[in-house]
Design an enzyme around this catalytic site. Structure first.
Site, PDB file in Angstrom:
ATOM      1  N   ARG A 181      -8.202   0.377   7.564  1.00 16.34           N
ATOM      2  CA  ARG A 181      -6.641   0.439   7.188  1.00 16.34           C
ATOM      3  C   ARG A 181      -5.856  -0.608   8.022  1.00 16.34           C
ATOM      4  NH1 ARG A 181      -4.052   6.053   6.155  1.00 16.34           N
ATOM      5  NH2 ARG A 181      -2.640   4.572   4.727  1.00 16.34           N
ATOM      6  N   ASP A 233       3.262   4.709  12.587  1.00 17.74           N
ATOM      7  CA  ASP A 233       2.074   4.145  12.743  1.00 17.74           C
ATOM      8  C   ASP A 233       2.022   2.884  13.690  1.00 17.74           C
ATOM      9  OD1 ASP A 233       2.258   5.385   9.940  1.00 17.74           O
ATOM     10  OD2 ASP A 233       0.255   5.342  10.267  1.00 17.74           O
ATOM     11  N   ASN A 268       6.601   3.283   9.311  1.00 17.81           N
ATOM     12  CA  ASN A 268       6.063   4.569   9.146  1.00 17.81           C
ATOM     13  C   ASN A 268       5.904   4.666   7.502  1.00 17.81           C
ATOM     14  OD1 ASN A 268       5.439   7.305   9.976  1.00 17.81           O
ATOM     15  ND2 ASN A 268       7.134   8.148   9.209  1.00 17.81           N
ATOM     16  N   LYS A 269       5.459   5.893   7.271  1.00 17.36           N
ATOM     17  CA  LYS A 269       5.342   5.909   5.576  1.00 17.36           C
ATOM     18  C   LYS A 269       6.425   5.579   5.050  1.00 17.36           C
ATOM     19  CE  LYS A 269       2.226   7.202   4.219  1.00 17.36           C
ATOM     20  NZ  LYS A 269       1.251   6.263   3.620  1.00 17.36           N
ATOM     21  N   ARG A 284      -6.290  10.908   7.843  1.00 18.81           N
ATOM     22  CA  ARG A 284      -5.371   9.790   8.055  1.00 18.81           C
ATOM     23  C   ARG A 284      -4.429  10.264   8.990  1.00 18.81           C
ATOM     24  NH1 ARG A 284      -1.974  13.440   7.770  1.00 18.81           N
ATOM     25  NH2 ARG A 284      -0.523  11.974   7.437  1.00 18.81           N
ATOM     26  N   GLY A 285      -3.300   9.396   9.177  1.00 20.49           N
ATOM     27  CA  GLY A 285      -2.266   9.559  10.278  1.00 20.49           C
ATOM     28  C   GLY A 285      -2.797   8.788  11.548  1.00 20.49           C
ATOM     29  N   ALA A 286      -1.736   8.121  12.073  1.00 16.06           N
ATOM     30  CA  ALA A 286      -2.094   7.121  12.872  1.00 16.06           C
ATOM     31  C   ALA A 286      -3.175   7.549  14.167  1.00 16.06           C
ATOM     32  CB  ALA A 286      -0.950   6.437  13.744  1.00 16.06           C
TER      33      ALA A 286
HETATM   34  O1  MRU Z   1      -0.848   7.121   5.034  1.00 10.91           O
HETATM   35  P1  MRU Z   1      -0.909   7.904   5.784  1.00 10.91           P
HETATM   36  O2  MRU Z   1      -0.972   9.211   5.706  1.00 10.91           O
HETATM   37  O3  MRU Z   1      -1.868   7.934   7.076  1.00 10.91           O
HETATM   38  O4  MRU Z   1       0.317   7.705   7.008  1.00 10.91           O
HETATM   39  C1  MRU Z   1       0.710   8.740   7.785  1.00 10.91           C
HETATM   40  C2  MRU Z   1       1.922   8.244   8.648  1.00 10.91           C
HETATM   41  O5  MRU Z   1       2.862   7.509   8.148  1.00 10.91           O
HETATM   42  C3  MRU Z   1       2.283   9.174   9.590  1.00 10.91           C
HETATM   43  O6  MRU Z   1       3.876   9.681   9.737  1.00 10.91           O
HETATM   44  C4  MRU Z   1       2.057   8.599  10.963  1.00 10.91           C
HETATM   45  O7  MRU Z   1       0.837   8.073  11.106  1.00 10.91           O
HETATM   46  C5  MRU Z   1       2.265   9.283  12.044  1.00 10.91           C
HETATM   47  S1  MRU Z   1       1.206  10.347  12.282  1.00 10.91           S
HETATM   48  C6  MRU Z   1       1.286  11.139  14.030  1.00 10.91           C
END
Ligand code: MRU
Length: 354
Positions: A97, A245, A255-256, A54-56
């Site tokens: 996603r 994201d 973002n999250k 996970r994470g963009a």
């Molecule tokens: O749901 P996730 O864990 O994929 O969400 C991740 C985030 O919101 C991060 O802050 C974002 O992807 C940036 S990662 C460098």
């Protein structure tokens, strides 16, 4: 004395080993550190959907490898069958996603490689796709290091930095975006301490950010999400740095879930709110943040965690995984091309030379 190396090299979120992709299973951290193997696009799409990765930026890298794996698995078939399988692979990955634009950005790069070589035999297309996946990952680390160098200059020696979710090495191919800024500041000799929001409901802050910082002995304090305002009101936070994201053309930041709340609080308390944002996360096709697709995830992430259920059975649940922070609340975007203060439509266009 505490050693703050900022060295994240031990965390290899994705690795290519023996002709297949391996990814750290982020669902079981920090209790267990283990890699899972992936052999084709559908498996990788499942790994993205189920949050193994996970994470963009990491999602983008994984998707690129997903395409490469599919091509390698099908390179012995006729060109027609090869392209049909590859298209199915692209579709499965694109559906994994919806919010992080890096996924679609990486797939577009892989599609361009494929299209440019359409007349070649499948085996040589598969080779080129694997090279491109390696390049996307290597480039991600270089970009994170460049962002880190630009962003580190914004943090004072001794700064107490609040972050939300995990935008670290685990969310990228290495070094991280928001945590990359913190790592680079530590490497530059600054004494930085981190306040990590636990990040309900999936606990990326408690499980992943805290783990990464503890591994490297960067001082980290864990708080629940509802404690951020209190700490800010007591003067215990000097800056906020988060990842993103998807950023719209006007600078609105997805973002999250919970990031918007932190940004509002930061403005109320006069604390700078920085967003570490590689250019691959900027979606210039979306005029503003209202058009960013927001993923809704399963109710059981809110009603409990793993085997533990804490909510009344039968309760209605909402679980939007992301929110949008309006550009006006963003002090600066930290990109690989430099820091953009008060990001808006013109400043973002200029980043792309427009
Ligand atoms: O749901 P996730 O864990 O994929 O969400 C991740 C985030 O919101 C991060 O802050 C974002 O992807 C940036 S990662 C460098």
């Amino acid at each position: 004395m505490t050693r703050t190396t900022g060295d994240s090299a031990a965390v290899q979120t994705l690795r290519w080993k023996d002709g297949r992709l391996e990814m750290i299973d982020q669902r079981v951290l920090p209790e267990r550190f283990e890699y899972r193997p992936y052999r084709n696009a559908v498996e990788v799409a499942d790994g993205i959907r189920s949050m193994v990765v996970r994470g963009a930026p990491a999602i983008g890298c994984a998707a690129a490898y997903g395409v490469a794996l599919e091509a390698r698995a099908r390179q012995g078939e006729s060109p027609d069958a090869f392209f049909v399988a590859l298209d199915r692979g692209f579709a499965a990955l694109a559906a994994s996603r919806p919010t992080a634009v890096n996924l679609f950005w990486a797939l577009a790069r892989m599609r361009a490689v494929c299209d440019a070589r359409r007349a070649q035999v499948p085996a040589s297309i598969a080779d080129a796709l694997l090279q491109e996946a390696h390049e996307i990952s290597a480039e991600d680390v270089r970009i994170n290091r460049a962002m880190g160098a630009h962003g580190a200059a914004l943090l004072a020696d001794g700064a107490r930095v609040l972050t939300h979710c995990n935008a670290g090495a685990l969310a990228t191919a290495g070094h991280g975006t928001a945590l990359g800024v913190i790592r680079s500041a530590c490497e530059a000799g600054k004494r930085i301490s981190v306040v990590a929001d636990e990040t309900r409901p999936f606990l990326q802050g408690a499980r992943l950010t805290a783990w990464e910082m503890v591994q490297e002995q960067i001082p980290v304090t864990l708080i629940t999400d509802n404690m951020a305002g209190h700490l800010m009101s007591r003067g215990e936070i000097d800056a906020v740095v988060v990842g993103t994201d998807r950023v719209a053309a006007n600078g609105d930041v997805a973002n999250k879930i919970g990031t918007y709340m932190v940004a509002v609080l930061a403005q109320r308390h006069g604390i700078p709110f920085y967003v570490a944002c590689p250019l691959s996360t900027i979606d210039r096709e979306l005029a503003d943040g209202t058009a960013i697709p927001i993923e809704e995830r399963a109710a059981d992430e809110v009603t409990g965690f793993r085997e533990c259920l804490w909510a009344a059975k039968g309760v209605m649940v909402r679980n939007p995984a992301f929110d949008v922070t309006p550009a006006e609340l963003v002090t600066a975007l930290i990109t690989e091309k430099g820091v953009v203060m008060k990001p808006g439509r013109e400043a973002i266009a200029r980043l792309f030379g427009a």
